[in-house]
Motif scaffolding. Structure first.
Motif, short mmCIF file in Angstrom:
data_model
loop_
_atom_site.label_atom_id
_atom_site.label_comp_id
_atom_site.label_asym_id
_atom_site.label_seq_id
_atom_site.Cartn_x
_atom_site.Cartn_y
_atom_site.Cartn_z
N VAL A 213 -41.60 3.48 30.77
CA VAL A 213 -41.92 2.68 29.58
C VAL A 213 -42.56 1.60 30.28
N VAL A 214 -43.57 1.15 29.84
CA VAL A 214 -44.22 -0.06 30.01
C VAL A 214 -43.89 -1.02 29.15
N ILE A 215 -43.37 -2.23 29.64
CA ILE A 215 -42.89 -3.34 28.58
C ILE A 215 -43.54 -4.38 28.88
N ASP A 216 -43.69 -5.52 27.82
CA ASP A 216 -44.08 -6.84 27.97
C ASP A 216 -42.89 -7.53 28.04
N ALA A 217 -42.40 -8.12 29.23
CA ALA A 217 -41.24 -8.87 29.29
C ALA A 217 -41.65 -10.21 28.74
N ILE A 218 -41.22 -10.27 27.47
CA ILE A 218 -41.33 -11.64 26.60
C ILE A 218 -40.32 -12.63 27.08
N ASP A 219 -38.98 -12.16 27.04
CA ASP A 219 -37.62 -12.93 27.57
C ASP A 219 -36.72 -11.85 27.74
N LEU A 220 -36.79 -11.35 28.88
CA LEU A 220 -35.75 -10.43 29.15
C LEU A 220 -34.31 -10.96 29.19
N TRP A 221 -34.19 -12.14 29.66
CA TRP A 221 -32.88 -12.79 29.82
C TRP A 221 -32.30 -12.86 28.36
N ASN A 222 -33.10 -12.73 27.32
CA ASN A 222 -32.31 -12.82 26.00
C ASN A 222 -32.78 -11.51 25.22
N GLY A 223 -33.00 -10.45 26.14
CA GLY A 223 -33.25 -9.26 25.42
C GLY A 223 -34.66 -9.01 24.97
N GLU A 224 -35.50 -9.89 25.01
CA GLU A 224 -36.61 -9.66 24.21
C GLU A 224 -37.85 -9.19 24.98
N TYR A 225 -37.98 -7.87 24.39
CA TYR A 225 -39.38 -7.07 25.25
C TYR A 225 -39.90 -6.27 24.14
N LYS A 226 -41.09 -5.86 24.56
CA LYS A 226 -42.10 -5.02 23.73
C LYS A 226 -42.72 -3.72 24.32
N GLU A 227 -42.25 -2.63 23.93
CA GLU A 227 -42.94 -1.41 24.42
C GLU A 227 -44.61 -1.31 24.18
N LEU A 228 -45.15 -0.86 24.97
CA LEU A 228 -46.69 -0.79 25.06
C LEU A 228 -47.11 0.27 24.56
N GLU A 229 -48.08 0.43 23.61
CA GLU A 229 -48.60 1.84 23.30
C GLU A 229 -48.86 2.62 24.41
#
Length: 93
Positions: free
Chosen positions: A59-75
């Protein structure tokens, strides 16, 4: 060789994140730890240059804030869409 492409999620960007995934070995995971997760690769968008992380779930993710568990999976995208876009950009630059 296996190439994977994902659409960039930067607003207004029409680029792709492209990487080769044939050499990923889950049994002998020789990866570096970054941002608290294992990373196979750190490809960048073909147009805007933003870097992304390829993690062990293919999965390719946008690591928004991984320390706080925030990420978004790319289409996900097919490689032909990437190739078509590459041709378009050659004519405009």
């Amino acid at each position: 060789m296996s190439i994977e492409a994902h659409k960039c999620n930067v607003e207004g960007c029409k680029g792709f994140i492209v990487f080769e995934n044939a050499d990923f070995d889950f049994k002998e995971m020789d990866t570096s730890k970054k941002h608290g997760v294992y990373v196979f690769d750190e490809p960048a968008c073909s147009e805007c240059g933003k870097e992304f992380l390829v993690v062990p779930y293919y999965v390719v993710i946008d690591a928004i804030d991984l320390w706080n568990g925030e990420y978004k999976e790319l289409e996900s995208a097919c490689i032909t869409a990437f190739e078509r876009r590459q041709k378009e950009t050659r004519y405009t630059t």
